[in-house]
Write a protein that holds these residues in place. Structure first.
Motif, PDB file in Angstrom:
ATOM      1  N   PHE A 554       0.837  -1.205   0.000  1.00  0.00           N
ATOM      2  CA  PHE A 554       0.000   0.000   0.000  1.00  0.00           C
ATOM      3  C   PHE A 554       0.871   1.254   0.000  1.00  0.00           C
ATOM      4  CE2 PHE A 554      -2.338   3.381   2.169  1.00  0.00           C
ATOM      5  CZ  PHE A 554      -3.515   3.416   1.424  1.00  0.00           C
ATOM      6  N   ALA A 555       1.922   1.258   0.839  1.00  0.00           N
ATOM      7  CA  ALA A 555       2.820   2.410   0.880  1.00  0.00           C
ATOM      8  C   ALA A 555       3.488   2.623  -0.478  1.00  0.00           C
ATOM      9  CB  ALA A 555       3.874   2.208   1.970  1.00  0.00           C
ATOM     10  N   TYR A 556       3.908   1.529  -1.109  1.00  0.00           N
ATOM     11  CA  TYR A 556       4.537   1.629  -2.426  1.00  0.00           C
ATOM     12  C   TYR A 556       3.545   2.150  -3.465  1.00  0.00           C
ATOM     13  CZ  TYR A 556       6.992   0.304  -6.696  1.00  0.00           C
ATOM     14  OH  TYR A 556       7.607   0.326  -7.924  1.00  0.00           O
ATOM     15  N   GLY A 557       2.341   1.604  -3.467  1.00  0.00           N
ATOM     16  CA  GLY A 557       1.349   2.042  -4.435  1.00  0.00           C
ATOM     17  C   GLY A 557       0.928   3.483  -4.238  1.00  0.00           C
ATOM     18  N   PHE A 558       0.879   3.927  -2.978  1.00  0.00           N
ATOM     19  CA  PHE A 558       0.440   5.276  -2.678  1.00  0.00           C
ATOM     20  C   PHE A 558       1.519   6.320  -2.974  1.00  0.00           C
ATOM     21  CE2 PHE A 558      -0.324   8.785   0.375  1.00  0.00           C
ATOM     22  CZ  PHE A 558      -1.589   9.154  -0.054  1.00  0.00           C
ATOM     23  N   LEU A 559       2.776   5.972  -2.717  1.00  0.00           N
ATOM     24  CA  LEU A 559       3.851   6.959  -2.819  1.00  0.00           C
ATOM     25  C   LEU A 559       4.752   6.797  -4.046  1.00  0.00           C
ATOM     26  CD1 LEU A 559       4.997   6.957   0.927  1.00  0.00           C
ATOM     27  CD2 LEU A 559       3.629   8.701  -0.229  1.00  0.00           C
ATOM     28  N   GLU A 560       4.748   5.611  -4.642  1.00  0.00           N
ATOM     29  CA  GLU A 560       5.732   5.353  -5.690  1.00  0.00           C
ATOM     30  C   GLU A 560       5.137   5.032  -7.059  1.00  0.00           C
ATOM     31  OE1 GLU A 560       8.789   5.831  -5.110  1.00  0.00           O
ATOM     32  OE2 GLU A 560       9.007   5.683  -2.932  1.00  0.00           O
ATOM     33  N   ALA A 561       4.019   4.333  -7.082  1.00  0.00           N
ATOM     34  CA  ALA A 561       3.506   3.817  -8.350  1.00  0.00           C
ATOM     35  C   ALA A 561       3.023   4.954  -9.240  1.00  0.00           C
ATOM     36  CB  ALA A 561       2.367   2.828  -8.094  1.00  0.00           C
ATOM     37  N   THR A 562       3.145   4.770 -10.548  1.00  0.00           N
ATOM     38  CA  THR A 562       2.673   5.742 -11.528  1.00  0.00           C
ATOM     39  C   THR A 562       1.988   5.006 -12.675  1.00  0.00           C
ATOM     40  OG1 THR A 562       3.338   7.456 -13.099  1.00  0.00           O
ATOM     41  CG2 THR A 562       4.923   5.717 -12.670  1.00  0.00           C
ATOM     42  N   LEU A 563       0.980   5.627 -13.241  1.00  0.00           N
ATOM     43  CA  LEU A 563       0.281   5.034 -14.375  1.00  0.00           C
ATOM     44  C   LEU A 563       0.872   5.493 -15.704  1.00  0.00           C
ATOM     45  CD1 LEU A 563      -3.414   5.397 -13.139  1.00  0.00           C
ATOM     46  CD2 LEU A 563      -1.934   3.388 -13.018  1.00  0.00           C
ATOM     47  N   SER A 564       1.859   6.363 -15.678  1.00  0.00           N
ATOM     48  CA  SER A 564       2.458   6.874 -16.906  1.00  0.00           C
ATOM     49  C   SER A 564       3.586   5.968 -17.370  1.00  0.00           C
ATOM     50  CB  SER A 564       3.012   8.287 -16.676  1.00  0.00           C
ATOM     51  OG  SER A 564       3.731   8.714 -17.809  1.00  0.00           O
ATOM     52  N   PRO A 565       3.495   5.380 -18.558  1.00  0.00           N
ATOM     53  CA  PRO A 565       4.559   4.502 -19.047  1.00  0.00           C
ATOM     54  C   PRO A 565       5.748   5.265 -19.606  1.00  0.00           C
ATOM     55  CG  PRO A 565       2.823   4.636 -20.688  1.00  0.00           C
ATOM     56  CD  PRO A 565       2.370   5.459 -19.513  1.00  0.00           C
ATOM     57  N   ARG A 567       7.343   8.085 -18.064  1.00  0.00           N
ATOM     58  CA  ARG A 567       8.265   8.589 -17.059  1.00  0.00           C
ATOM     59  C   ARG A 567       9.288   7.538 -16.662  1.00  0.00           C
ATOM     60  NH1 ARG A 567       5.012  10.865 -12.113  1.00  0.00           N
ATOM     61  NH2 ARG A 567       7.166  11.041 -11.377  1.00  0.00           N
ATOM     62  N   LEU A 568      10.511   7.984 -16.496  1.00  0.00           N
ATOM     63  CA  LEU A 568      11.559   7.100 -16.020  1.00  0.00           C
ATOM     64  C   LEU A 568      11.417   6.912 -14.508  1.00  0.00           C
ATOM     65  CD1 LEU A 568      14.578   8.496 -18.045  1.00  0.00           C
ATOM     66  CD2 LEU A 568      13.348   6.363 -18.442  1.00  0.00           C
ATOM     67  N   PRO A 569      11.908   5.790 -13.966  1.00  0.00           N
ATOM     68  CA  PRO A 569      11.767   5.545 -12.527  1.00  0.00           C
ATOM     69  C   PRO A 569      12.571   6.534 -11.700  1.00  0.00           C
ATOM     70  CG  PRO A 569      13.222   3.924 -13.525  1.00  0.00           C
ATOM     71  CD  PRO A 569      12.593   4.689 -14.658  1.00  0.00           C
ATOM     72  N   LYS A 570      12.047   6.805 -10.506  1.00  0.00           N
ATOM     73  CA  LYS A 570      12.732   7.663  -9.553  1.00  0.00           C
ATOM     74  C   LYS A 570      13.231   6.812  -8.382  1.00  0.00           C
ATOM     75  CE  LYS A 570       9.961  11.785 -10.590  1.00  0.00           C
ATOM     76  NZ  LYS A 570       9.082  12.847 -10.026  1.00  0.00           N
ATOM     77  N   GLN A 571      14.088   7.416  -7.604  1.00  0.00           N
ATOM     78  CA  GLN A 571      14.606   6.713  -6.440  1.00  0.00           C
ATOM     79  C   GLN A 571      13.505   6.471  -5.420  1.00  0.00           C
ATOM     80  OE1 GLN A 571      17.522   8.819  -4.033  1.00  0.00           O
ATOM     81  NE2 GLN A 571      18.768   6.969  -3.907  1.00  0.00           N
ATOM     82  N   LEU A 572      13.513   5.283  -4.813  1.00  0.00           N
ATOM     83  CA  LEU A 572      12.534   4.974  -3.785  1.00  0.00           C
ATOM     84  C   LEU A 572      12.677   5.945  -2.617  1.00  0.00           C
ATOM     85  CD1 LEU A 572      12.610   1.059  -3.560  1.00  0.00           C
ATOM     86  CD2 LEU A 572      10.737   2.483  -4.384  1.00  0.00           C
ATOM     87  N   LYS A 573      11.557   6.421  -2.128  1.00  0.00           N
ATOM     88  CA  LYS A 573      11.564   7.351  -1.001  1.00  0.00           C
ATOM     89  C   LYS A 573      11.807   6.599   0.310  1.00  0.00           C
ATOM     90  CE  LYS A 573       8.107  10.383  -3.179  1.00  0.00           C
ATOM     91  NZ  LYS A 573       7.821   9.513  -4.346  1.00  0.00           N
ATOM     92  N   VAL A 574      12.539   7.215   1.196  1.00  0.00           N
ATOM     93  CA  VAL A 574      12.756   6.623   2.510  1.00  0.00           C
ATOM     94  C   VAL A 574      11.431   6.544   3.272  1.00  0.00           C
ATOM     95  CG1 VAL A 574      13.892   6.942   4.747  1.00  0.00           C
ATOM     96  CG2 VAL A 574      15.142   7.383   2.632  1.00  0.00           C
ATOM     97  N   VAL A 575      10.555   7.520   3.066  1.00  0.00           N
ATOM     98  CA  VAL A 575       9.271   7.521   3.756  1.00  0.00           C
ATOM     99  C   VAL A 575       8.420   6.319   3.352  1.00  0.00           C
ATOM    100  CG1 VAL A 575       8.060   8.940   2.040  1.00  0.00           C
ATOM    101  CG2 VAL A 575       7.333   9.004   4.432  1.00  0.00           C
ATOM    102  N   THR A 576       8.627   5.808   2.130  1.00  0.00           N
ATOM    103  CA  THR A 576       7.911   4.603   1.704  1.00  0.00           C
ATOM    104  C   THR A 576       8.268   3.424   2.594  1.00  0.00           C
ATOM    105  OG1 THR A 576       7.904   5.382  -0.583  1.00  0.00           O
ATOM    106  CG2 THR A 576       7.492   3.040  -0.232  1.00  0.00           C
ATOM    107  N   LEU A 577       9.550   3.281   2.878  1.00  0.00           N
ATOM    108  CA  LEU A 577       9.997   2.195   3.747  1.00  0.00           C
ATOM    109  C   LEU A 577       9.471   2.384   5.166  1.00  0.00           C
ATOM    110  CD1 LEU A 577      11.846  -0.326   4.108  1.00  0.00           C
ATOM    111  CD2 LEU A 577      13.646   1.261   4.777  1.00  0.00           C
ATOM    112  N   VAL A 578       9.573   3.582   5.682  1.00  0.00           N
ATOM    113  CA  VAL A 578       9.162   3.841   7.067  1.00  0.00           C
ATOM    114  C   VAL A 578       7.665   3.602   7.251  1.00  0.00           C
ATOM    115  CG1 VAL A 578       8.982   5.603   8.864  1.00  0.00           C
ATOM    116  CG2 VAL A 578      11.041   5.478   7.446  1.00  0.00           C
ATOM    117  N   LEU A 579       6.850   4.138   6.346  1.00  0.00           N
ATOM    118  CA  LEU A 579       5.404   3.951   6.452  1.00  0.00           C
ATOM    119  C   LEU A 579       5.016   2.494   6.207  1.00  0.00           C
ATOM    120  CD1 LEU A 579       3.980   7.135   4.688  1.00  0.00           C
ATOM    121  CD2 LEU A 579       4.149   6.670   7.127  1.00  0.00           C
TER     122      LEU A 579
END
Length: 647
Positions: A554-565, A567-579
């Motif tokens: 859920f944290a990954y889908g809420f903070l990281e996932a994108t529906l745009s094919p 855009r290039l990937p971005k670095q994973l957020k630390v807040v994603t891991l913490v939440l």
């Protein structure tokens, strides 16, 4: 054409996908520093330990007789009984010291009878059993026929005087007086006997309001093969009036007495509603019934022979002293007896006074179906969660189906390259597990040859962090990093074919980020597989896999996932891991530490015939258990390490 116009046209014609930022020019801090990674590790470990201390180490203040009052529970009074029983030394079946212990319990019970409320009828019996044969179909004594005779039990029945039907509807509270021949048995089970005597004193002041009676059984012969419970449930004339059984046990000494067996929904819900300090873990039931812990309790007799519903409680702190000479009263922590005493007194007052409790018990005994089974666990020792097994199965199946649909759709959209990347991320899980097990197992084999004590960590459990935890964590990282590099090689081929316009530095940067995301998502696969297996085999503790899957996803889908094919990937957020890790750590990190402690303490009993098994076997068991726990709990955290730039 002027130079400025040519540059402008080039910029307009260049696709957006090629406008990724060069990490060496505009984003020099794209790699995580060692201090950040160390901080995340410290937060994770400290958080896990804090959860454990709150959940299992936070004991209530002990009360003396004056503070508890006439109708309350006093740990000080219960400790007086424990002090006398342990002063007798070992008191196994057939010993003179056991006769003295029985006489003491009988004398205290007589005093309870004389001081009971005037509207309460207290009946006391010293029961001598006839010869009997005990043969169980499962558990530690499966396939063995145990003969017994001339066992002595103390029975104390508490019923309201003016409600005769209460005599035919009894709640049984049971524990055993006898010990093994090597210990004075402060934990197993003098502490339980002391608690029961103090409970009986309190219940005798409340029973005039009861709709049901309470029967306290102080049996002997438990250490011989559960013979005491068997003799009562097959021979005593009160046995047919028992509708519900509560067993108090100890597989260690001190700490919280945890509810670890009993999955009838209505009974668990009743306990959860009134327990002052709930401590309950269905995961311990799963481990206990798997046979991994070589032990048994009287609760098996009440379930298998009598078909009674019930609850089983046990102390599990310091399991290494279980059935040893070190099971001494000095190891009893202040508040331990108060914890189980307050919980049990509240439960008995509620269940015995309820007009519906024993009706449900009788109905359950007649039906004996799986419909009333439940999942139960506590959160930080303050809240108890109970829900039906049927609801759990429906919810798990829903999450599994949704996860499979999401993964299937993603792989179809990703095509062949996505499928290969998925396979390599799954390979990283396998490599992580292999390397994480291999390194501490090597230490386990070497340890008996370099140390005078084959299991030195039993006396000091902290040693397992250095002996097995550190190499297991290193092995998990190595295995995952190998999978990470294989995944990068695959992505390098894909990006060189599909994104030829990217500069070398940008392409390598994007590949790192994409590989990191795949490694992070491989944790979903790991826990999804565990959830599928747990649901299929109806393992009650499958809720742990559910939490470790849903919360990070859920944290990954809420903070990281994108529906745009595009855009290039971005670095994973630390807040994603913490939440994502907050809920899993709070719900199960304490249990993981407790299970490690139980396994370490149980190693001393692996070789029931000293010298019959190799010295390294116990070490290997602990090493493999620690490695598996680390692989599952650190899978998300380790995925943040591979592009730190400090490797």
């Amino acid at each position: 054409m002027p130079r400025g116009q040519g540059s402008s046209m080039t910029t307009r014609e260049k696709p957006k996908v090629d406008q990724a930022v060069d990490p060496n020019e505009n984003n020099p801090k794209h790699r995580r520093g060692a201090y950040l990674l160390l901080g995340l590790l410290i937060i994770f470990l400290h958080g896990s330990w804090s959860v454990y201390r709150i959940q299992f180490g936070n004991l209530p203040l002990p009360l003396d007789a004056k503070q508890a009052g006439k109708r309350g529970f006093s740990e000080a009074s219960a400790l007086e009984h424990v002090k006398y029983l342990t002063s007798l030394g070992p008191h196994p079946v057939g010993s003179d010291s056991l006769d003295l212990a029985i006489q003491y319990v009988y004398a205290v019970a007589e005093k309870i009878k004389t001081t009971a409320h005037w509207e309460v009828d207290v009946q006391l019996e010293l029961f001598h059993t006839d010869i009997g044969a005990n043969r169980l179909s499962k558990g530690l004594f499966k396939g063995k026929t145990l003969l017994y005779s001339d066992l002595k039990h103390v029975l104390l029945r508490v019923v309201p005087k003016y409600m005769p039907e209460a005599e035919e509807n009894l709640i049984l509270v049971s524990s055993h007086i006898d010990t093994v021949s090597t210990t004075e048995g402060a934990g197993d089970c003098s502490s339980c006997v002391g608690v029961m005597l103090e409970l009986a004193r309190g219940v005798a002041q409340w029973a005039h309001t009861f709709k049901s009676g309470v029967l306290f059984l102080f049996n002997t012969g438990e250490e011989e093969g559960l013979d005491g419970a068997h003799s009562f449930i097959t021979q005593h004339h009160w046995r047919n009036s028992v509708r519900f059984a509560v067993d108090l046990e100890a597989m260690g000494i001190s700490g919280k007495s945890t509810l670890f067996q009993g999955t009838d929904y209505w009974a668990l819900e009743s306990f959860a509603a009134v327990a002052k300090y709930p401590s309950a873990q269905i995961a311990l039931q799963d481990v206990f019934r798997s046979g991994a812990i070589k032990s048994a309790t009287d609760f098996q007799i009440y379930q298998e022979v009598a078909g009674l519903p019930g609850l089983d409680f046990a102390y599990t702190d310091t399991t290494s002293v279980y059935h040893t000479k070190n099971d001494k009263m000095k190891l009893l922590k202040p508040g331990s007896l108060q914890h189980i005493g307050d919980n049990m007194l509240a439960f008995l007052l509620h269940s015995a006074a309820s007009p519906n409790f024993l009706k449900n018990a009788q109905q359950q005994k007649q039906e004996n179906t799986e419909q009333n089974k439940a999942v139960f666990f506590d959160i930080l020792g303050k809240y108890m969660v109970v829900y039906s097994q049927r609801l759990a199965t429906m919810f798990h199946n829903s999450i599994i189906l949704q996860s499979l649909l999401i993964w299937g759709t993603s792989l179809l959209m990703g095509g062949r390259s996505g499928l290969v990347s998925f396979g390599l991320s799954c390979l990283s899980i396998i490599l992580m597990l292999i390397f994480s097990i291999c390194l501490p197992v090597v230490v386990a084999f070497i340890l008996p040859h370099i140390c005078p004590f084959p299991v030195p960590y039993v006396a000091n459990p902290w040693l397992i962090i250095g002996l097995f935890g550190s190499p297991a964590l290193l092995g998990a990282f190595i295995g995952q990093h190998i999978g990470f590099n294989l995944l990068k090689r695959q992505l390098r081929c894909v990006y060189s074919r599909t994104k030829p316009g990217l500069t070398h530095n940008t392409r390598e940067y994007v590949i790192d980020l994409e590989a990191e995301r795949w490694i992070f998502k491989s944790g979903f696969v790991q826990w999804l597989i565990l959830l599928i297996l747990g649901t299929y085999f109806k393992v009650g503790s499958s809720y742990i896999a559910l939490i470790w899957l849903v919360s990070p996803a859920f944290a990954y889908g809420f903070l990281e996932a994108t529906l745009s094919p595009v855009r290039l990937p971005k670095q994973l957020k630390v807040v994603t891991l913490v939440l994502g890790m907050a809920a899993p750590v709070v719900s199960s990190a304490g249990l993981a530490v407790r299970m490690a402690d139980v396994i370490v303490g149980s190693v001393v009993r692996v070789d029931r015939n000293p010298g019959g098994l190799p010295d390294w076997l116990g070490n290997v068991i602990v090493a493999v258990a620690i490695a598996i726990v680390i692989c599952f709990m650190f899978v998300y955290l380790l995925s943040y390490v591979h592009i730190s730039g400090k490797l």
